[in-house]
Design an enzyme around this catalytic site. Structure first.
Site, PDB file in Angstrom:
ATOM      1  N   LYS A 221      35.435  52.908  29.679  1.00  0.00           N
ATOM      2  CA  LYS A 221      36.744  53.195  29.091  1.00  0.00           C
ATOM      3  C   LYS A 221      36.789  54.615  28.505  1.00  0.00           C
ATOM      4  O   LYS A 221      35.747  55.253  28.324  1.00  0.00           O
ATOM      5  CB  LYS A 221      37.042  52.152  28.008  1.00  0.00           C
ATOM      6  CG  LYS A 221      37.149  50.718  28.554  1.00  0.00           C
ATOM      7  CD  LYS A 221      37.509  49.717  27.458  1.00  0.00           C
ATOM      8  CE  LYS A 221      37.595  48.305  27.984  1.00  0.00           C
ATOM      9  NZ  LYS A 221      37.978  47.329  26.932  1.00  0.00           N
TER      10      LYS A 221
ATOM     11  N   TYR B 195      45.908  44.974  32.902  1.00  0.00           N
ATOM     12  CA  TYR B 195      45.906  44.144  31.686  1.00  0.00           C
ATOM     13  C   TYR B 195      47.140  43.237  31.591  1.00  0.00           C
ATOM     14  O   TYR B 195      47.514  42.823  30.490  1.00  0.00           O
ATOM     15  CB  TYR B 195      45.799  45.041  30.452  1.00  0.00           C
ATOM     16  CG  TYR B 195      44.393  45.561  30.210  1.00  0.00           C
ATOM     17  CD1 TYR B 195      43.314  44.687  30.057  1.00  0.00           C
ATOM     18  CD2 TYR B 195      44.132  46.933  30.124  1.00  0.00           C
ATOM     19  CE1 TYR B 195      42.023  45.155  29.836  1.00  0.00           C
ATOM     20  CE2 TYR B 195      42.839  47.408  29.898  1.00  0.00           C
ATOM     21  CZ  TYR B 195      41.799  46.510  29.756  1.00  0.00           C
ATOM     22  OH  TYR B 195      40.519  46.971  29.527  1.00  0.00           O
TER      23      TYR B 195
ATOM     24  N   ARG C 102      29.121  40.353  32.653  1.00  0.00           N
ATOM     25  CA  ARG C 102      29.750  39.945  31.389  1.00  0.00           C
ATOM     26  C   ARG C 102      28.687  39.798  30.298  1.00  0.00           C
ATOM     27  O   ARG C 102      28.898  40.207  29.155  1.00  0.00           O
ATOM     28  CB  ARG C 102      30.504  38.616  31.561  1.00  0.00           C
ATOM     29  CG  ARG C 102      31.773  38.693  32.381  1.00  0.00           C
ATOM     30  CD  ARG C 102      32.919  39.386  31.692  1.00  0.00           C
ATOM     31  NE  ARG C 102      33.466  38.657  30.563  1.00  0.00           N
ATOM     32  CZ  ARG C 102      34.585  38.999  29.936  1.00  0.00           C
ATOM     33  NH1 ARG C 102      35.296  40.076  30.321  1.00  0.00           N
ATOM     34  NH2 ARG C 102      35.013  38.316  28.913  1.00  0.00           N
TER      35      ARG C 102
ATOM     36  N   ASN D  98      35.922  49.010  22.922  1.00  0.00           N
ATOM     37  CA  ASN D  98      34.631  48.383  23.249  1.00  0.00           C
ATOM     38  C   ASN D  98      33.988  48.907  24.527  1.00  0.00           C
ATOM     39  O   ASN D  98      33.164  48.247  25.138  1.00  0.00           O
ATOM     40  CB  ASN D  98      34.748  46.853  23.226  1.00  0.00           C
ATOM     41  CG  ASN D  98      35.769  46.325  24.200  1.00  0.00           C
ATOM     42  OD1 ASN D  98      36.304  47.078  25.000  1.00  0.00           O
ATOM     43  ND2 ASN D  98      36.032  45.036  24.143  1.00  0.00           N
TER      44      ASN D  98
ATOM     45  N   HIS E 177      34.728  47.637  30.500  1.00  0.00           N
ATOM     46  CA  HIS E 177      35.435  46.453  30.999  1.00  0.00           C
ATOM     47  C   HIS E 177      34.564  45.774  32.041  1.00  0.00           C
ATOM     48  O   HIS E 177      33.863  46.444  32.794  1.00  0.00           O
ATOM     49  CB  HIS E 177      36.768  46.854  31.644  1.00  0.00           C
ATOM     50  CG  HIS E 177      37.397  45.721  32.396  1.00  0.00           C
ATOM     51  ND1 HIS E 177      38.161  44.762  31.778  1.00  0.00           N
ATOM     52  CD2 HIS E 177      37.312  45.357  33.700  1.00  0.00           C
ATOM     53  CE1 HIS E 177      38.551  43.868  32.678  1.00  0.00           C
ATOM     54  NE2 HIS E 177      38.033  44.195  33.856  1.00  0.00           N
TER      55      HIS E 177
ATOM     56  N   GLU F 191      41.144  42.977  40.463  1.00  0.00           N
ATOM     57  CA  GLU F 191      40.908  44.279  39.825  1.00  0.00           C
ATOM     58  C   GLU F 191      40.306  45.279  40.818  1.00  0.00           C
ATOM     59  O   GLU F 191      40.669  46.462  40.817  1.00  0.00           O
ATOM     60  CB  GLU F 191      40.008  44.084  38.599  1.00  0.00           C
ATOM     61  CG  GLU F 191      40.738  43.294  37.504  1.00  0.00           C
ATOM     62  CD  GLU F 191      39.832  42.763  36.397  1.00  0.00           C
ATOM     63  OE1 GLU F 191      38.602  42.992  36.449  1.00  0.00           O
ATOM     64  OE2 GLU F 191      40.361  42.102  35.482  1.00  0.00           O
TER      65      GLU F 191
HETATM   66  P1  IDP Z   1      37.384  41.460  27.750  1.00  0.00           P
HETATM   67  O1  IDP Z   1      37.537  42.954  27.890  1.00  0.00           O
HETATM   68  O2  IDP Z   1      36.074  41.090  27.129  1.00  0.00           O
HETATM   69  O3  IDP Z   1      37.644  40.724  29.032  1.00  0.00           O
HETATM   70  P2  IDP Z   1      40.008  40.579  26.858  1.00  0.00           P
HETATM   71  O4  IDP Z   1      40.279  39.416  25.965  1.00  0.00           O
HETATM   72  O5  IDP Z   1      40.363  40.445  28.291  1.00  0.00           O
HETATM   73  O6  IDP Z   1      38.468  40.976  26.691  1.00  0.00           O
HETATM   74  O7  IDP Z   1      40.777  41.809  26.234  1.00  0.00           O
HETATM   75  C1  IDP Z   1      40.905  43.012  26.952  1.00  0.00           C
HETATM   76  C2  IDP Z   1      40.619  44.173  26.029  1.00  0.00           C
HETATM   77  O8  IDP Z   1      41.635  44.213  25.033  1.00  0.00           O
HETATM   78  C3  IDP Z   1      39.307  44.043  25.244  1.00  0.00           C
HETATM   79  O9  IDP Z   1      38.192  44.539  25.955  1.00  0.00           O
HETATM   80  C4  IDP Z   1      39.606  44.872  24.021  1.00  0.00           C
HETATM   81  O10 IDP Z   1      39.401  46.252  24.279  1.00  0.00           O
HETATM   82  C5  IDP Z   1      41.086  44.623  23.801  1.00  0.00           C
HETATM   83  N1  IDP Z   1      41.290  43.559  22.820  1.00  0.00           N
HETATM   84  C6  IDP Z   1      41.133  42.227  23.003  1.00  0.00           C
HETATM   85  N2  IDP Z   1      41.393  41.539  21.880  1.00  0.00           N
HETATM   86  C7  IDP Z   1      41.742  42.463  20.967  1.00  0.00           C
HETATM   87  C8  IDP Z   1      42.140  42.383  19.585  1.00  0.00           C
HETATM   88  O11 IDP Z   1      42.203  41.309  18.999  1.00  0.00           O
HETATM   89  N3  IDP Z   1      42.401  43.570  18.964  1.00  0.00           N
HETATM   90  C9  IDP Z   1      42.323  44.780  19.596  1.00  0.00           C
HETATM   91  N4  IDP Z   1      41.972  44.891  20.892  1.00  0.00           N
HETATM   92  C10 IDP Z   1      41.674  43.750  21.562  1.00  0.00           C
HETATM   93 MG    MG Z   2      39.364  40.466  30.085  1.00  0.00          MG
END
Ligand code: IDP
Ligand code: MG
Length: 149
Positions: A11, A51, A87, A114, A117, A128
């Protein structure tokens, strides 16, 4: 175990922190084959499509703003059970739950930032990969280790 392909993306921020090589090294050292890779800035429509499942959630607009804010490295990784393996290697979504030793656990302090992805299912991976790469951009290659596994 079945060979799978999964989609991953470093990212925005990873390049400016100059840690893309470190992260890619960890993916390679784990044993994934990189079969496609692209440095790009995601157009907003692509980020929104990627997304789409999160549309309407409180963090969605900020997430799309962030993902389109700078360069990303999009990749397709191949390997046995690659989707779940990646993952696990990335760690939990929530920064405070990502275990040390995982990529997110080692490099991220904030859930919204984070750094990596990883597709969460076979359906997501296929979708994707198709969003970010055309079939001709995926390179089928073998490292020659298959006969040892
Ligand atoms: P993932 O990336 O582990 O699959 P997802 O639930 O699909 O997680 O969420 C996509 C991205 O959205 C996450 O990687 C994170 O960057 C962001 N995200 C998810 N939940 C939150 C939140 O509660 N606050 C802020 N950003 C979030
Ligand atoms: Mg996800």
């Amino acid at each position: 175990m079945a060979t799978e392909r999964t989609f991953t993306m470093l990212k925005p921020g990873v390049l400016s922190r100059r840690i893309s090589g470190e992260i890619i090294s960890r993916l390679e050292r784990k044993g994934f084959d990189i079969v496609a890779a692209k440095l790009m800035r995601a157009p907003r429509v692509l980020a929104e499509a990627h997304y789409a499942e999160h549309r309407g959630k409180p963090f969605y607009e900020g997430l799309v703003d962030y993902i389109t804010s700078g360069p990303i490295v999009a990749m397709v990784l191949e390997g046995d059970a690659a989707i779940s393996m990646l993952r696990r290697l990335c760690g939990s979504t929530k920064a405070e739950e990502a275990a040390p030793g995982t990529i997110r656990g080692d490099y991220a302090m904030h859930t919204g930032l984070n750094i990596i992805h990883a597709s969460d299912s076979a359906e997501s991976a296929e979708r994707e990969i198709g969003l970010f790469f055309s079939p001709e951009e995926i390179v089928d290659w073998r490292d020659g280790n298959d006969s040892w596994i």
